[in-house]
Design a protein around this motif. Structure first.
Motif, PDB file in Angstrom:
ATOM      1  N   ARG A   1       0.831  -1.214   0.000  1.00 51.56           N
ATOM      2  CA  ARG A   1       0.000   0.000   0.000  1.00 51.56           C
ATOM      3  C   ARG A   1       0.862   1.259   0.000  1.00 51.56           C
ATOM      4  O   ARG A   1       0.519   2.261  -0.639  1.00 51.56           O
TER       5      ARG A   1
ATOM      6  N   ILE B   1       2.149   1.598  -3.607  1.00 53.92           N
ATOM      7  CA  ILE B   1       1.079   2.012  -4.515  1.00 53.92           C
ATOM      8  C   ILE B   1       0.703   3.466  -4.275  1.00 53.92           C
ATOM      9  O   ILE B   1       0.489   4.238  -5.220  1.00 53.92           O
TER      10      ILE B   1
ATOM     11  N   ARG C   1       0.959   6.353  -7.041  1.00 52.66           N
ATOM     12  CA  ARG C   1      -0.205   7.185  -7.387  1.00 52.66           C
ATOM     13  C   ARG C   1       0.120   8.670  -7.224  1.00 52.66           C
ATOM     14  O   ARG C   1      -0.232   9.492  -8.080  1.00 52.66           O
TER      15      ARG C   1
ATOM     16  N   ALA D   1       3.273  -2.190  -7.954  1.00 50.80           N
ATOM     17  CA  ALA D   1       2.565  -0.924  -7.710  1.00 50.80           C
ATOM     18  C   ALA D   1       2.450  -0.126  -8.997  1.00 50.80           C
ATOM     19  O   ALA D   1       1.385   0.422  -9.322  1.00 50.80           O
TER      20      ALA D   1
ATOM     21  N   GLY E   1      -0.881  -0.776 -11.143  1.00 51.13           N
ATOM     22  CA  GLY E   1      -1.601   0.413 -10.702  1.00 51.13           C
ATOM     23  C   GLY E   1      -1.230   1.675 -11.440  1.00 51.13           C
ATOM     24  O   GLY E   1      -1.793   2.012 -12.480  1.00 51.13           O
TER      25      GLY E   1
END
Length: 414
Positions: free
Chosen positions: A168, A171, A175, A231, A235
């Motif tokens: 997390r 990622i 992002r 990631a 993503g």
């Protein structure tokens, strides 16, 4: 976002695009993995399920649609011309996939050309042996090189209780970096799940309306560099961003319905996988520093070992084309399953367990393997030829965003 495309100025291609979508959905009735994503009119999916057209009928429809598309005059607008070529090659790949399902035999290179509009170069054993010599100098010691690398990598496994926070964190950072360069629609996002009993390491299930489900397979130990890789690949700025941008700019804004469906075994996957792999470099040009300063401490690993680990992984990635050679030999009948597995252990330096899992996946995805390595290299070359280099990161992000928002396919990268 609404679930349907807004009205747009009619185009001669619109009717062909609808036929293409319905064709892909119909082929999906014969292969559960073929339709990777669909978020178009539900009635079209129901129609495909109810009618369940035979492979013979699908072959006839695909061939007819391809002929009709090829006969159309090339659009004068350059971007619409990309759409036309996209439909031609995507339909051609549908036709090829149906022929394969009907029992036609193609060699590895013929299949990759027919399905993905690309053919991978051949690499000799000497090419991989040269790369291995460099790895041997980095990790000297007794025993075969594959065993030394496996022992070395065991130091960098993410413990299961750390997987969620490490992934997390990676990622979220991917992002954050992506949003600084690529505007995404409000409300976009993903769900993250850890799963087992899969042949792949990670998967993005795009669900439409700018939402994805990202799954990470934990059957085998996961090394720390995979946090960054997955990631970015699954993503940001990889699969999730690619699908969001196609949906936003081509389906919603232009009303191009062909972008409501994703045929997995098609040229689109070459761009999808290639851009997702190149996206790792775009988002994390400072990967060694980020691993050393953020992810290593978070995972409870020794940061002083990070630099050597990164050097080993970078060299190991250059062996990726060995996966093509093993799959080519296996599918063309020159290598048995066992020989292909042993070849991967020898030249890709895979553990026997990972090599066995790779061959099991090769039975399912076949020449799809070229999309990861050749796809990455062709996307990189396409962007770097236009000035998107390490020395010009803003230009690289701009070109990357334009690629992800367009209907370009492998032939457009050459």
């Amino acid at each position: 976002m609404s679930d349907t495309a807004p009205s747009a100025a009619p185009s001669p291609l619109d009717a062909f695009a609808e036929r293409y979508v319905k064709l892909v959905l119909a082929v999906g009735q014969h292969d559960d993995s073929y339709v990777d994503a669909y978020y178009g009119p539900p009635a079209w999916a129901e129609e495909a399920k109810a009618s369940r057209l035979s492979l013979e009928e699908l072959a006839s429809r695909a061939a007819a649609l391809e002929r009709e598309l090829q006969a159309l005059p090339a659009p004068s607008d350059a971007f619409v011309a990309l759409r036309h070529r996209y439909l031609v090659h995507q339909t051609g790949s549908v036709s090829a996939w149906v022929r394969l399902r009907r029992g036609e035999k193609l060699r590895f290179d013929e299949e990759s050309e027919a399905l993905y509009n690309a053919r991978a170069p051949v690499h000799t054993d000497a090419h991989f042996e040269q790369l291995q010599a460099e790895l041997d100098r980095l990790l000297p010691g007794p025993g075969p090189l594959m065993e030394r690398i496996e022992r070395f990598r065991r130091e960098f496994i993410i413990r299961k209780e750390k997987l969620d926070i490490v992934f997390r964190t990676a990622i979220d950072e991917a992002r954050r970096r992506t949003l600084a360069h690529i505007p995404l629609p409000e409300g976009e996002g993903f769900s993250l799940e850890f799963v087992t009993n899969k042949t792949w390491g990670g998967y993005n299930w795009y669900q439409g309306n700018a939402k994805s489900l990202i799954q990470i397979n934990t059957d085998l130990p996961i090394f720390i560099s995979r946090a960054i890789d997955l990631a970015a690949h699954e993503g940001y700025p990889g699969h999730h961003v690619y699908n969001v941008l196609l949906e936003q700019h081509l389906l919603r804004e232009r009303g191009w319905v062909e972008f409501s469906v994703y045929a997995l075994y098609s040229p689109q996957s070459f761009i999808a996988e290639g851009s997702a792999n190149y996206g790792i470099d775009v988002a994390f040009p400072d990967a060694p520093k980020y691993l050393r300063e953020v992810l290593f401490p978070l995972a409870g690993l020794d940061p002083q070992r990070a630099d050597l680990y990164v050097k080993v992984e970078e060299l190991s990635k250059k062996l990726a084309y060995a996966e093509n050679e093993a799959t080519r030999g296996y599918l063309d009948g020159r290598l048995t399953r066992e020989q292909a597995r042993d070849w991967l252990a020898r030249y890709r330096l895979m553990s026997p367990e990972r090599a066995e899992r790779f061959i099991a996946n090769a039975d399912a995805i076949r020449s799809y393997v070229i999309n990861y390595n050749l796809g990455r290299d062709m996307v990189a070359a396409f962007i770097e030829r236009q000035g998107g280099t390490d020395a010009a990161p803003e230009r690289r992000w701009q070109l990357f965003r334009e690629l992800l928002s367009s209907p370009r396919l492998p032939g457009d990268l050459r």
